[in-house]
Design a protein around this motif. Structure first.
Motif, PDB file in Angstrom:
ATOM      1  N   ARG A 153       0.773  -1.163  -0.089  1.00 24.59           N
ATOM      2  CA  ARG A 153      -0.025  -0.178  -0.027  1.00 24.59           C
ATOM      3  C   ARG A 153       0.821   1.209  -0.165  1.00 24.59           C
ATOM      4  N   VAL A 154       2.241   1.141   0.493  1.00 22.77           N
ATOM      5  CA  VAL A 154       2.800   2.518   0.756  1.00 22.77           C
ATOM      6  C   VAL A 154       3.163   2.959  -0.548  1.00 22.77           C
ATOM      7  N   GLY A 155       3.377   2.128  -1.676  1.00 21.16           N
ATOM      8  CA  GLY A 155       3.675   2.618  -2.967  1.00 21.16           C
ATOM      9  C   GLY A 155       2.545   3.103  -3.828  1.00 21.16           C
ATOM     10  N   ARG A 156       1.204   2.618  -3.483  1.00 27.41           N
ATOM     11  CA  ARG A 156       0.266   2.806  -4.308  1.00 27.41           C
ATOM     12  C   ARG A 156      -0.788   3.871  -3.688  1.00 27.41           C
ATOM     13  N   ASP A 157      -0.868   3.975  -2.633  1.00 28.65           N
ATOM     14  CA  ASP A 157      -1.912   4.831  -1.835  1.00 28.65           C
ATOM     15  C   ASP A 157      -1.593   6.272  -2.421  1.00 28.65           C
ATOM     16  N   ASP A 158      -2.678   7.255  -2.282  1.00 26.17           N
ATOM     17  CA  ASP A 158      -2.678   8.550  -2.457  1.00 26.17           C
ATOM     18  C   ASP A 158      -1.592   9.368  -1.699  1.00 26.17           C
ATOM     19  N   PHE A 159      -0.903  10.173  -2.400  1.00 23.02           N
ATOM     20  CA  PHE A 159       0.242  10.937  -1.527  1.00 23.02           C
ATOM     21  C   PHE A 159      -0.130  12.411  -1.487  1.00 23.02           C
ATOM     22  N   MET A 160      -0.187  12.924  -0.094  1.00 22.20           N
ATOM     23  CA  MET A 160      -0.430  14.555  -0.100  1.00 22.20           C
ATOM     24  C   MET A 160       0.594  15.074   0.911  1.00 22.20           C
ATOM     25  N   ALA A 161       1.619  15.837   0.279  1.00 22.39           N
ATOM     26  CA  ALA A 161       2.769  16.564   1.253  1.00 22.39           C
ATOM     27  C   ALA A 161       2.222  18.020   1.868  1.00 22.39           C
ATOM     28  N   ILE A 162       2.380  17.953   3.123  1.00 26.40           N
ATOM     29  CA  ILE A 162       2.035  19.492   3.661  1.00 26.40           C
ATOM     30  C   ILE A 162       2.998  19.704   4.940  1.00 26.40           C
ATOM     31  N   PRO A 163       3.138  20.728   5.197  1.00 29.45           N
ATOM     32  CA  PRO A 163       4.099  20.836   5.994  1.00 29.45           C
ATOM     33  C   PRO A 163       3.502  20.584   7.686  1.00 29.45           C
ATOM     34  N   LEU A 164       4.455  19.874   8.353  1.00 25.90           N
ATOM     35  CA  LEU A 164       4.167  19.197   9.692  1.00 25.90           C
ATOM     36  C   LEU A 164       5.500  19.452  10.650  1.00 25.90           C
ATOM     37  N   ASP A 165       5.052  19.149  11.787  1.00 24.66           N
ATOM     38  CA  ASP A 165       6.054  19.056  12.798  1.00 24.66           C
ATOM     39  C   ASP A 165       6.538  17.427  13.228  1.00 24.66           C
ATOM     40  N   PRO A 185      12.090  16.771   2.702  1.00 26.69           N
ATOM     41  CA  PRO A 185      12.019  18.021   2.233  1.00 26.69           C
ATOM     42  C   PRO A 185      11.655  19.013   3.413  1.00 26.69           C
ATOM     43  N   ALA A 186      12.191  20.261   3.711  1.00 30.86           N
ATOM     44  CA  ALA A 186      12.157  20.995   4.660  1.00 30.86           C
ATOM     45  C   ALA A 186      10.774  21.647   4.693  1.00 30.86           C
ATOM     46  N   GLY A 187      10.132  21.769   5.772  1.00 37.00           N
ATOM     47  CA  GLY A 187       8.849  22.552   5.776  1.00 37.00           C
ATOM     48  C   GLY A 187       9.075  23.870   5.984  1.00 37.00           C
ATOM     49  N   ASN A 188       8.339  24.805   5.347  1.00 37.59           N
ATOM     50  CA  ASN A 188       8.566  26.474   5.740  1.00 37.59           C
ATOM     51  C   ASN A 188       9.987  26.942   5.567  1.00 37.59           C
ATOM     52  N   GLY A 189      10.688  26.341   4.603  1.00 31.97           N
ATOM     53  CA  GLY A 189      12.082  26.710   4.219  1.00 31.97           C
ATOM     54  C   GLY A 189      13.179  26.060   5.175  1.00 31.97           C
ATOM     55  N   GLY A 190      12.696  25.286   5.952  1.00 30.78           N
ATOM     56  CA  GLY A 190      13.690  24.769   6.965  1.00 30.78           C
ATOM     57  C   GLY A 190      13.425  24.382   8.376  1.00 30.78           C
ATOM     58  N   LEU A 191      14.184  24.367   9.355  1.00 26.37           N
ATOM     59  CA  LEU A 191      13.935  23.993  10.705  1.00 26.37           C
ATOM     60  C   LEU A 191      13.486  25.498  11.185  1.00 26.37           C
ATOM     61  N   CYS A 241      14.309   9.402  26.045  1.00 28.61           N
ATOM     62  CA  CYS A 241      13.883   9.948  24.595  1.00 28.61           C
ATOM     63  C   CYS A 241      14.317  11.198  24.497  1.00 28.61           C
ATOM     64  N   GLN A 242      14.932  11.803  23.307  1.00 27.96           N
ATOM     65  CA  GLN A 242      15.031  13.186  23.293  1.00 27.96           C
ATOM     66  C   GLN A 242      14.522  13.382  21.858  1.00 27.96           C
ATOM     67  N   VAL A 243      13.696  14.252  21.561  1.00 37.41           N
ATOM     68  CA  VAL A 243      12.966  14.710  20.402  1.00 37.41           C
ATOM     69  C   VAL A 243      13.073  16.052  20.139  1.00 37.41           C
ATOM     70  N   PRO A 244      13.573  16.727  19.261  1.00 37.55           N
ATOM     71  CA  PRO A 244      13.638  18.109  19.120  1.00 37.55           C
ATOM     72  C   PRO A 244      12.094  18.674  18.684  1.00 37.55           C
ATOM     73  N   ARG A 245      11.748  19.838  19.025  1.00 38.13           N
ATOM     74  CA  ARG A 245      10.487  20.578  18.829  1.00 38.13           C
ATOM     75  C   ARG A 245      10.810  21.969  18.450  1.00 38.13           C
ATOM     76  N   PRO A 246      10.048  22.630  17.625  1.00 45.65           N
ATOM     77  CA  PRO A 246       9.485  21.757  16.397  1.00 45.65           C
ATOM     78  C   PRO A 246      10.661  21.371  15.422  1.00 45.65           C
ATOM     79  N   LEU A 247      10.315  20.219  14.490  1.00 41.57           N
ATOM     80  CA  LEU A 247      10.975  19.646  13.627  1.00 41.57           C
ATOM     81  C   LEU A 247      10.215  19.612  12.282  1.00 41.57           C
ATOM     82  N   SER A 248      10.395  20.915  11.497  1.00 38.36           N
ATOM     83  CA  SER A 248       9.522  21.265  10.341  1.00 38.36           C
ATOM     84  C   SER A 248       9.874  20.424   9.029  1.00 38.36           C
ATOM     85  N   VAL A 249       8.894  19.626   8.687  1.00 37.94           N
ATOM     86  CA  VAL A 249       9.190  19.038   7.258  1.00 37.94           C
ATOM     87  C   VAL A 249       7.996  19.086   6.382  1.00 37.94           C
TER      88      VAL A 249
END
Length: 474
Positions: free
Chosen positions: A312-324, A467-473, A347-355
């Protein structure tokens, strides 16, 4: 007395001398001339005295300050009783004129060399179309004898419609001052040949035309167009074949999801019923066999589910949006902790991480990658999972997921992202070996790359780009 000389103040200045600082004499004055010119001036003076002939020469002089200059010197003689009694003349510095002539000569030589290096045909015409001159490095490119062009008009050389095009180009180039371009074809010797021409004004009512034979280029362009059409046809065929293969894959996936799941559920259901009904009547060996049946059915069901997800990963619809992505990672880690409350993992997670990406696919990506990190640190007392990011030009971001778990040999890196490739025993770490294959397909759909690094007992790090979201981090 005949050898004495009189110099004017200007003559002294030409020789870089102060007036009166030098007593000019014939034999010493000749020494001012450059060595290669001394025999010339000596002979000229001798002939002036002996034959009563004046001279008019351009020679080089080396002044008292060592400057090398050009001079123009002339002489006349005065006779008395049939013999020369006096020679008088003039000398003028012509160095600037000589330098200008040399520069002009060098420029002409360079221009001539440049023109000779041009493979095109060059014509000069009047407004009325009369040929004035032509240049052809290779006269064979004219396809007719060169003398055909001289003193003839263009309509006498080219077919009427093409001659009309040239006449209009001549008028536009002269009246508008802009370069005119033409593209035409001629049949020469039974062969169709293509030419392009550029017409520019040269002087009043005169134009220069540069003509280039582009037959080979046209032939190559036609071949490329044929190749492109053939390539498009092949691509269309391959597309149809791929669509057919995808339809077969979808049919297979449907069969797996409906036809294979039913037998697995039957095996699982009856084995559970047998376990309940038989209770303590089964021998230890029989109970072990039943547990293996149940375990095998569960693994088969999970394998089917993973295969379906991979397809399904290769066949389903693809929609790219900016997200954290950091927020998404925290949600996945919270779910892992809830499913395994007895573990403590830092666990260490950076916030926000825009992609920029598909939210559903990126959640599946993180579920597989963070799920692996959680699983492979299960035997590590002080388990740690760290997510970091790095902006990559021109508009991407590299995310790294690092753990301090079991790791893997560096020599096995190439196997990690292939389906069903497992580097650990199933009794150590459960799984079907499809998670990283799914991760690779998701990253590829986002136009990124994924790679892994590891060392046994020292943990592993998975790096992937998005791809970076909103031009980068942020």
């Amino acid at each position: 007395e005949a050898e004495s000389l009189f110099w004017t103040r200007q003559t002294y200045r030409i020789h870089d001398l102060e007036p009166g600082a030098y007593e000019p004499r014939v034999e010493t004055a000749i020494e001012f001339y450059a060595p290669e010119w001394r025999p010339v001036i000596t002979l000229a003076v001798q002939e002036a005295v002996e034959s009563c002939r004046g001279f008019d020469l351009e020679l080089e002089v080396i002044t008292a300050k060592g400057r090398r200059i050009w001079v123009h010197t002339t002489s006349q003689t005065i006779l008395q009783d049939g013999r020369v009694v006096k020679v008088f003349g003039a000398i003028r510095d012509i160095t600037e004129r000589k330098l200008a002539e040399d520069a002009l000569r060098e420029s002409e030589n360079q221009n001539r060399a440049l023109i000779n290096a041009i493979p095109d045909l060059i014509f000069t015409n009047r407004r009325d179309g009369q040929f004035l001159a032509f240049h052809a490095t290779d006269p064979r490119k004219l396809f007719v004898p060169p003398e055909v062009f001289l003193h003839r008009r263009i309509e006498e050389i080219l077919p009427g419609p093409i001659a009309v095009q040239f006449m209009k180009a001549y008028a536009d180039a002269l009246d508008l001052g802009a370069v005119q371009e033409l593209d035409y074809a001629l049949e020469i010797g039974g062969e169709g040949r293509h030419f392009e021409a550029r017409v520019a004004s040269s002087a009043e009512d005169t134009v220069i035309t540069i003509v280039r034979d582009i037959t080979d280029r046209k032939r190559l362009e036609a071949e490329i167009q044929d190749l492109n059409r053939d390539l498009e046809r092949r691509v269309e065929q391959r597309t149809h074949q791929l669509e057919a293969a995808n339809q077969e894959l979808e049919a297979f996936a449907y069969s797996v999801s409906h036809d294979l799941r039913a037998p697995i559920r039957t095996i699982s259901g009856f084995s559970e019923a047998l376990d309940r009904d038989a209770d303590s009547r089964l021998s230890p060996a029989g109970a072990g066999h039943l547990q293996r049946i149940q375990g095998g059915a569960a693994r088969m069901a999970q394998l089917i589910e993973d295969l379906l997800q991979l397809s399904r990963v290769g066949r389903d619809d693809f929609m790219a949006i900016p997200l954290d992505l950091g927020s998404l990672a925290e949600q996945v880690l919270t779910g892992l902790q809830a499913a395994d409350p007895g573990r403590k993992v830092t666990c260490q997670v950076p916030r926000p991480l825009s992609v920029l990406g598909d939210p559903r696919l990126l959640r599946i990506l993180l579920e597989n990658l963070l799920g692996n990190a959680w699983k492979f640190t299960s035997h590590t007392p002080d388990a740690r999972i760290t997510i970091t990011s790095l902006v990559t030009p021109p508009s991407g971001v590299e995310i790294s997921i690092r753990d301090n778990g079991a790791g893997f040999p560096a020599s096995q890196t190439g196997k990690l992202f292939a389906p069903f490739q497992r580097l650990h025993r199933s009794d150590e770490f459960p799984g079907t070996g499809i998670g990283l294959a799914i991760a690779k397909r998701i990253v590829s759909r986002h136009g990124g790359m994924i790679r892994a690094e590891g060392e046994p007992g020292q943990g592993a790090v998975i790096r992937f780009t998005l791809p970076a979201g909103n031009g980068g981090l942020s």
